[in-house]
Design a protein around this motif. Structure first.
Motif, PDB file in Angstrom:
ATOM      1  N   UNK A 177       0.890  -1.471  -0.011  1.00  8.72           N
ATOM      2  CA  UNK A 177      -0.285  -0.218  -0.095  1.00  8.72           C
ATOM      3  C   UNK A 177       0.729   1.493   0.412  1.00  8.72           C
ATOM      4  N   UNK A 178       1.996   1.184   0.249  1.00 10.28           N
ATOM      5  CA  UNK A 178       3.056   1.761   0.249  1.00 10.28           C
ATOM      6  C   UNK A 178       4.524   2.164   0.038  1.00 10.28           C
ATOM      7  N   UNK A 179       5.351   2.805  -0.188  1.00 14.48           N
ATOM      8  CA  UNK A 179       6.992   2.546  -0.718  1.00 14.48           C
ATOM      9  C   UNK A 179       7.047   3.845  -0.283  1.00 14.48           C
ATOM     10  N   UNK A 180       8.561   4.100   0.108  1.00 16.61           N
ATOM     11  CA  UNK A 180       9.050   5.397   0.370  1.00 16.61           C
ATOM     12  C   UNK A 180       9.794   5.541  -0.320  1.00 16.61           C
ATOM     13  N   UNK A 181       9.962   7.138  -0.759  1.00 14.31           N
ATOM     14  CA  UNK A 181      11.077   7.830  -1.917  1.00 14.31           C
ATOM     15  C   UNK A 181      12.428   7.019  -1.362  1.00 14.31           C
ATOM     16  N   UNK A 182      12.572   6.190  -0.540  1.00 21.78           N
ATOM     17  CA  UNK A 182      14.100   6.094  -0.152  1.00 21.78           C
ATOM     18  C   UNK A 182      13.919   4.483  -1.177  1.00 21.78           C
ATOM     19  N   UNK A 183      12.708   3.508  -1.553  1.00 16.66           N
ATOM     20  CA  UNK A 183      12.847   2.891  -2.461  1.00 16.66           C
ATOM     21  C   UNK A 183      12.413   2.923  -3.742  1.00 16.66           C
ATOM     22  N   UNK A 184      14.151   2.766  -4.210  1.00 15.31           N
ATOM     23  CA  UNK A 184      14.616   2.370  -5.403  1.00 15.31           C
ATOM     24  C   UNK A 184      13.886   1.764  -6.155  1.00 15.31           C
ATOM     25  N   UNK A 207      12.253  -3.877  -5.074  1.00 18.43           N
ATOM     26  CA  UNK A 207      11.427  -4.682  -4.643  1.00 18.43           C
ATOM     27  C   UNK A 207      10.492  -5.519  -3.357  1.00 18.43           C
ATOM     28  N   UNK A 208      10.064  -4.784  -3.365  1.00 19.69           N
ATOM     29  CA  UNK A 208       8.812  -6.654  -1.837  1.00 19.69           C
ATOM     30  C   UNK A 208       7.458  -6.848  -2.757  1.00 19.69           C
ATOM     31  N   UNK A 209       7.630  -8.243  -2.045  1.00 18.46           N
ATOM     32  CA  UNK A 209       6.357  -8.670  -2.612  1.00 18.46           C
ATOM     33  C   UNK A 209       6.068  -9.177  -1.436  1.00 18.46           C
ATOM     34  N   UNK A 210       4.930 -10.368  -1.026  1.00 18.64           N
ATOM     35  CA  UNK A 210       3.657 -10.470   0.252  1.00 18.64           C
ATOM     36  C   UNK A 210       2.820 -11.389  -0.535  1.00 18.64           C
ATOM     37  N   UNK A 211       3.611 -12.917  -0.702  1.00 24.33           N
ATOM     38  CA  UNK A 211       2.290 -13.281  -1.608  1.00 24.33           C
ATOM     39  C   UNK A 211       1.069 -13.777  -0.995  1.00 24.33           C
ATOM     40  N   UNK A 212      -0.165 -13.705  -0.635  1.00 27.06           N
ATOM     41  CA  UNK A 212      -0.851 -15.032  -0.279  1.00 27.06           C
ATOM     42  C   UNK A 212      -0.972 -14.418   1.815  1.00 27.06           C
ATOM     43  N   UNK A 213      -0.248 -12.645   1.572  1.00 26.92           N
ATOM     44  CA  UNK A 213      -0.374 -11.962   3.077  1.00 26.92           C
ATOM     45  C   UNK A 213       0.425 -12.920   3.798  1.00 26.92           C
ATOM     46  N   UNK A 214       1.004 -13.508   3.384  1.00 27.89           N
ATOM     47  CA  UNK A 214       2.155 -14.247   4.492  1.00 27.89           C
ATOM     48  C   UNK A 214       3.174 -13.777   4.881  1.00 27.89           C
ATOM     49  N   UNK A 215       4.200 -14.415   4.450  1.00 27.81           N
ATOM     50  CA  UNK A 215       5.428 -14.773   3.966  1.00 27.81           C
ATOM     51  C   UNK A 215       5.728 -13.137   3.724  1.00 27.81           C
ATOM     52  N   UNK A 216       7.137 -11.778   3.877  1.00 32.52           N
ATOM     53  CA  UNK A 216       7.442 -11.716   2.591  1.00 32.52           C
ATOM     54  C   UNK A 216       9.458 -11.278   2.069  1.00 32.52           C
ATOM     55  N   UNK A 217       9.156 -10.841   0.949  1.00 31.51           N
ATOM     56  CA  UNK A 217      10.570 -10.787   0.801  1.00 31.51           C
ATOM     57  C   UNK A 217      11.010  -9.463   0.353  1.00 31.51           C
ATOM     58  N   UNK A 218      11.708  -9.067   0.294  1.00 35.09           N
ATOM     59  CA  UNK A 218      12.687  -8.082   0.283  1.00 35.09           C
ATOM     60  C   UNK A 218      13.760  -7.815  -0.358  1.00 35.09           C
ATOM     61  N   UNK A 219      14.101  -7.633  -2.412  1.00 29.94           N
ATOM     62  CA  UNK A 219      15.071  -7.910  -3.032  1.00 29.94           C
ATOM     63  C   UNK A 219      15.397  -7.060  -3.561  1.00 29.94           C
ATOM     64  N   UNK A 220      16.896  -6.668  -3.164  1.00 29.66           N
ATOM     65  CA  UNK A 220      17.594  -5.506  -4.029  1.00 29.66           C
ATOM     66  C   UNK A 220      18.519  -6.114  -5.328  1.00 29.66           C
ATOM     67  N   UNK A 221      18.605  -5.092  -6.615  1.00 27.88           N
ATOM     68  CA  UNK A 221      18.509  -6.077  -7.556  1.00 27.88           C
ATOM     69  C   UNK A 221      20.234  -4.785  -7.267  1.00 27.88           C
ATOM     70  N   UNK A 222      21.098  -5.240  -8.183  1.00 30.04           N
ATOM     71  CA  UNK A 222      22.454  -4.520  -8.884  1.00 30.04           C
ATOM     72  C   UNK A 222      23.508  -3.818  -7.174  1.00 30.04           C
ATOM     73  N   UNK A 223      23.518  -4.541  -5.986  1.00 26.15           N
ATOM     74  CA  UNK A 223      23.577  -3.854  -5.014  1.00 26.15           C
ATOM     75  C   UNK A 223      24.887  -3.210  -4.477  1.00 26.15           C
ATOM     76  N   UNK A 224      24.612  -1.482  -4.344  1.00 28.12           N
ATOM     77  CA  UNK A 224      25.443  -1.110  -4.228  1.00 28.12           C
ATOM     78  C   UNK A 224      26.250  -1.086  -2.950  1.00 28.12           C
ATOM     79  N   UNK A 225      27.418  -0.028  -2.630  1.00 29.46           N
ATOM     80  CA  UNK A 225      27.762  -0.001  -1.411  1.00 29.46           C
ATOM     81  C   UNK A 225      26.730   0.694  -0.176  1.00 29.46           C
ATOM     82  N   UNK A 226      25.941   1.731  -0.842  1.00 33.75           N
ATOM     83  CA  UNK A 226      25.298   2.957   0.078  1.00 33.75           C
ATOM     84  C   UNK A 226      23.861   1.455   0.436  1.00 33.75           C
ATOM     85  N   UNK A 227      24.754   0.162   0.323  1.00 37.74           N
ATOM     86  CA  UNK A 227      23.062   0.140   0.538  1.00 37.74           C
ATOM     87  C   UNK A 227      22.781  -1.124   1.859  1.00 37.74           C
TER      88      UNK A 227
END
Lengths: 110, 113
Positions: free
Chosen positions: B55-62, B66-86
């Motif tokens: 329902x909401x994403x911060x401006x910090x979330x470039x 990407x985040x998912x919560x399939x079926x409303x249970x567990x959630x995953x947060x994926x970061x692609x092409x990681x940078x040192x600032x991550x």
């Protein structure tokens, strides 16, 4: 926008009383929360004030004054295990998620 | 009630690699939040789900996040092409709707080298 101000560090001795202040600026107000976080640990919920006044939970109390946009966390009979970071938090403008302050590091010495 | 579980606890990755974190919230909680915390700072809001809906994403979330919560249970947060600032602690929390009492997981500490 929203902002929270709290002191960065507080020191005290065992058995003492310490007060950690928090002032906030927010467009809509849904209450003030406090969380404790030990080094390397997860933040844990301490208290929530939705209305003005004092809420007491054991050695910890939390106070809110909505007219002053101010609250504090009062820790009594300090113990070494109370050494941790303490964060105040308010819901964001949309009322969907908490916004946290930068935290106050409390050091309790013997 | 086993609390909020996050895996892995630590992740070291090379810059440019993709990483994925998992969060298992308290089963009765319909709200799930992701935060990022760096040393000496408070948790910074990234995104939140109510059940399976993000329902909401911060401006910090470039766009790399990407985040998912399939079926409303567990959630995953994926970061692609990681940078040192991550490099940070990524915290997951859950709560019941309408309550401001979060239960946080122990976090995943990401180090990008």
């Amino acid at each position: 926008g929203q902002s929270l101000e709290q002191p960065s560090e507080v020191t005290a001795v065992e058995g003492a009383i310490v007060q950690i202040n928090c002032t906030y600026q927010t467009s809509g107000f849904y209450g003030l929360s406090w969380y404790q976080q030990h080094d390397g640990g997860a933040p844990t919920f301490l208290s929530y004030n939705g209305l003005d006044g004092l809420e007491e939970t054991g050695r910890f109390s939390s106070f809110l004054s909505r007219s002053d946009s101010y609250g504090y966390l009062l820790l009594q009979e300090l113990q070494m295990k109370d050494s941790a970071s303490y964060f105040c938090a308010v819901p964001n403008q949309a009322g969907t998620a908490l916004i946290f302050g930068k935290g106050t590091t409390l050091s309790v010495s013997s | 009630d086993t609390g909020v579980s996050q895996n892995p606890r630590h992740k070291i990755t090379k810059r440019g690699q993709n990483v994925t974190f998992r969060c298992d919230p308290i089963s009765e909680h319909n709200r799930l939040y992701w935060y990022r915390q760096t040393l000496g700072q408070g948790p910074e809001f990234l995104t939140y789900f109510q059940n399976e809906a993000q329902l909401e994403k911060s401006r910090l979330l470039s766009d790399r996040f990407s985040a998912e919560r399939p079926k409303g249970s567990f959630s995953t947060l994926e970061i692609q092409r990681t940078e040192q600032g991550d490099s940070a602690m990524y915290l997951c929390a859950s709560s019941l709707e309408g309550l401001w009492r979060y239960t946080f997981g122990s976090g995943t500490r990401l180090t990008v080298v």
